[in-house]
Design a protein around this motif. Structure first.
Motif, PDB file in Angstrom:
ATOM      1  N   THR A  31       0.840  -1.197   0.000  1.00 14.36           N
ATOM      2  CA  THR A  31       0.000   0.000   0.000  1.00 14.36           C
ATOM      3  C   THR A  31       0.875   1.247   0.000  1.00 14.36           C
ATOM      4  N   TYR A  35       1.040  12.203   0.908  1.00 12.24           N
ATOM      5  CA  TYR A  35       0.653  13.295   1.789  1.00 12.24           C
ATOM      6  C   TYR A  35       1.316  14.589   1.320  1.00 12.24           C
ATOM      7  N   PRO A  43       1.144  16.778   7.907  1.00 12.49           N
ATOM      8  CA  PRO A  43       0.854  16.184   6.594  1.00 12.49           C
ATOM      9  C   PRO A  43      -0.646  16.050   6.375  1.00 12.49           C
ATOM     10  N   PHE A  45      -3.495  14.102   3.976  1.00  8.23           N
ATOM     11  CA  PHE A  45      -3.669  12.914   3.135  1.00  8.23           C
ATOM     12  C   PHE A  45      -4.186  13.296   1.757  1.00  8.23           C
ATOM     13  N   GLN A  48      -4.516   7.153  -1.473  1.00 10.65           N
ATOM     14  CA  GLN A  48      -3.857   5.882  -1.170  1.00 10.65           C
ATOM     15  C   GLN A  48      -4.111   4.893  -2.295  1.00 10.65           C
ATOM     16  N   LEU A  90       5.124  13.779   0.726  1.00 11.64           N
ATOM     17  CA  LEU A  90       5.597  12.587   1.416  1.00 11.64           C
ATOM     18  C   LEU A  90       4.874  11.351   0.911  1.00 11.64           C
ATOM     19  N   TRP A  95       1.239  -2.060   4.971  1.00  9.86           N
ATOM     20  CA  TRP A  95       0.483  -3.247   4.587  1.00  9.86           C
ATOM     21  C   TRP A  95      -0.998  -2.902   4.598  1.00  9.86           C
ATOM     22  N   ALA A  96      -1.758  -3.543   3.731  1.00  8.79           N
ATOM     23  CA  ALA A  96      -3.176  -3.225   3.621  1.00  8.79           C
ATOM     24  C   ALA A  96      -3.913  -3.456   4.925  1.00  8.79           C
ATOM     25  N   ASN A  98      -2.580  -3.230   7.997  1.00 11.18           N
ATOM     26  CA  ASN A  98      -1.911  -2.620   9.135  1.00 11.18           C
ATOM     27  C   ASN A  98      -1.807  -1.129   8.889  1.00 11.18           C
ATOM     28  N   THR A  99      -2.075  -0.307   9.859  1.00  8.54           N
ATOM     29  CA  THR A  99      -2.063   1.125   9.604  1.00  8.54           C
ATOM     30  C   THR A  99      -0.736   1.804   9.913  1.00  8.54           C
ATOM     31  N   GLU A 100       0.274   1.051  10.389  1.00 10.85           N
ATOM     32  CA  GLU A 100       1.565   1.676  10.625  1.00 10.85           C
ATOM     33  C   GLU A 100       2.157   2.084   9.287  1.00 10.85           C
ATOM     34  N   ALA A 101       2.621   3.301   9.174  1.00 13.54           N
ATOM     35  CA  ALA A 101       3.150   3.815   7.922  1.00 13.54           C
ATOM     36  C   ALA A 101       4.639   4.094   8.021  1.00 13.54           C
ATOM     37  N   PHE A 103       7.535   6.270   6.150  1.00 15.88           N
ATOM     38  CA  PHE A 103       7.629   7.422   5.270  1.00 15.88           C
ATOM     39  C   PHE A 103       8.983   7.528   4.577  1.00 15.88           C
ATOM     40  N   GLY A 104       8.933   8.055   3.353  1.00 18.10           N
ATOM     41  CA  GLY A 104      10.154   8.437   2.668  1.00 18.10           C
ATOM     42  C   GLY A 104      10.601   9.815   3.137  1.00 18.10           C
ATOM     43  N   GLN A 105      11.720  10.283   2.596  1.00 22.76           N
ATOM     44  CA  GLN A 105      12.280  11.571   3.004  1.00 22.76           C
ATOM     45  C   GLN A 105      11.567  12.746   2.347  1.00 22.76           C
TER      46      GLN A 105
ATOM     47  N   GLN B  33      -1.248   7.113  16.617  1.00 26.06           N
ATOM     48  CA  GLN B  33       0.188   6.909  16.413  1.00 26.06           C
ATOM     49  C   GLN B  33       0.931   8.222  16.643  1.00 26.06           C
ATOM     50  N   TYR B  35       4.530  10.240  15.561  1.00 29.89           N
ATOM     51  CA  TYR B  35       5.623  10.285  14.605  1.00 29.89           C
ATOM     52  C   TYR B  35       6.556  11.429  14.983  1.00 29.89           C
ATOM     53  N   ARG B  41      11.964  16.848   7.106  1.00 28.52           N
ATOM     54  CA  ARG B  41      12.167  15.712   6.217  1.00 28.52           C
ATOM     55  C   ARG B  41      11.149  14.621   6.514  1.00 28.52           C
ATOM     56  N   GLY B  42      11.488  13.376   6.246  1.00 30.22           N
ATOM     57  CA  GLY B  42      10.522  12.292   6.416  1.00 30.22           C
ATOM     58  C   GLY B  42      10.134  12.059   7.857  1.00 30.22           C
ATOM     59  N   LEU B  43       8.957  11.473   8.041  1.00 25.43           N
ATOM     60  CA  LEU B  43       8.477  11.156   9.378  1.00 25.43           C
ATOM     61  C   LEU B  43       8.930   9.764   9.790  1.00 25.43           C
ATOM     62  N   HIS B  45       8.086   6.680  12.387  1.00 29.05           N
ATOM     63  CA  HIS B  45       7.062   6.125  13.264  1.00 29.05           C
ATOM     64  C   HIS B  45       7.673   5.807  14.624  1.00 29.05           C
ATOM     65  N   LEU B  48       2.549   3.001  18.160  1.00 28.15           N
ATOM     66  CA  LEU B  48       1.129   2.885  17.826  1.00 28.15           C
ATOM     67  C   LEU B  48       0.405   2.322  19.036  1.00 28.15           C
ATOM     68  N   SER B  98      -5.828   2.460   6.138  1.00 27.05           N
ATOM     69  CA  SER B  98      -4.514   2.968   6.488  1.00 27.05           C
ATOM     70  C   SER B  98      -4.398   4.484   6.447  1.00 27.05           C
ATOM     71  N   PHE B 102      -3.283  13.736  10.560  1.00 28.10           N
ATOM     72  CA  PHE B 102      -2.262  14.327  11.410  1.00 28.10           C
ATOM     73  C   PHE B 102      -2.713  15.651  12.008  1.00 28.10           C
TER      74      PHE B 102
END
Lengths: 112, 112
Positions: A31, A35, A43, A45, A48, A90, A95-96, A98-101, A103-105, B33, B35, B41-43, B45, B48, B98, B102
């Motif tokens: 998934t 953002y 951030p 949304f 997705q 961002l 995972w579909a 699981n809501t833990e995300a 993030f990239g930079q 959650q 963050y 920059r990126g977040l 985690h 949770l 998901s 924020f």
């Protein structure tokens, strides 16, 4: 194991132009969410993607569109750029079920 | 608004002290959650906590959730200069999969 990678890191575009941002999710994730983070804000949304389809969408105009490829990577496209689109974009993968995300930079987009 | 409201907006403490940050919300959630974000920059985690949990620990972090008051607290014990960052509370609503909503974030400064 590479985490979430985004490209490019920085980008400057002119008002009215179009931009494409790219994201490769963390290995094993299916998934991808995008953002937008304006300066000094949290951030927001955008949308997705799961199984190559847009599953949810935030309050963003149709100028914002996306795509997910069979390898789970994703693109964010923004048409007819406005000055207000300047922000940090961002990408987050997970995972579909699981809501833990993760993030990239981010990609810092500046519209002039 | 469905976003969480963090309190305080900014916090400045001495290295070694504890930092407590709060998040309140209005609508029932699936999980909450926290963050961290360094220099825009990126977040990252942190932790949770699900709606049926009251407290969780992770290293120097302790999170509590009071669903009757619709509020959560993040405690960082024995803070370090490296903890200086922005901290965000993110809400995941039942049925929203998901998607994360924020708040505006808390700026934590830890003085050496």
């Amino acid at each position: 194991d590479a985490g979430v990678t985004q490209s490019p890191t920085h980008l400057i575009k002119t008002r009215g132009q179009q931009v494409t941002l790219r994201c490769s999710p963390k290995s094993g994730h299916d998934t991808v969410s995008w953002y937008q983070q304006a300066l000094g804000q949290g951030p927001q949304f955008i949308f997705q993607y799961y199984e190559e389809e847009e599953r949810q969408r935030g309050n963003f105009p149709d100028r914002f569109s996306g795509h997910q490829f069979p390898n789970y990577s994703s693109e964010l496209n923004v048409n007819a750029l406005l000055l207000g689109d300047s922000a940090l974009y961002l990408c987050a993968s997970g995972w579909a079920v699981n809501t833990e995300a993760f993030f990239g930079q981010g990609t810092r987009l500046t519209v002039v | 608004s469905q976003q969480g409201e963090e309190d305080p907006q900014a916090l400045s403490i001495q290295e070694g002290e504890n930092a407590t940050m709060n998040c309140s919300y209005k609508t029932s959630i699936n999980n909450l959650q926290w963050y961290r974000q360094n220099s825009g920059r990126g977040l990252v985690h942190l932790i949770l906590i699900r709606s049926n949990e009251r407290e969780k620990h992770s290293g120097r972090l302790r999170v509590t959730l009071d669903t009757s008051k619709k509020s959560s607290s993040l405690l960082i014990t024995a803070s370090r200069a490296a903890d200086t960052a922005s901290y965000f509370c993110a809400l995941a609503y039942t049925g929203a999969n998901s998607k994360l909503t924020f708040g505006k974030g808390i700026t934590l400064s830890v003085r050496p």
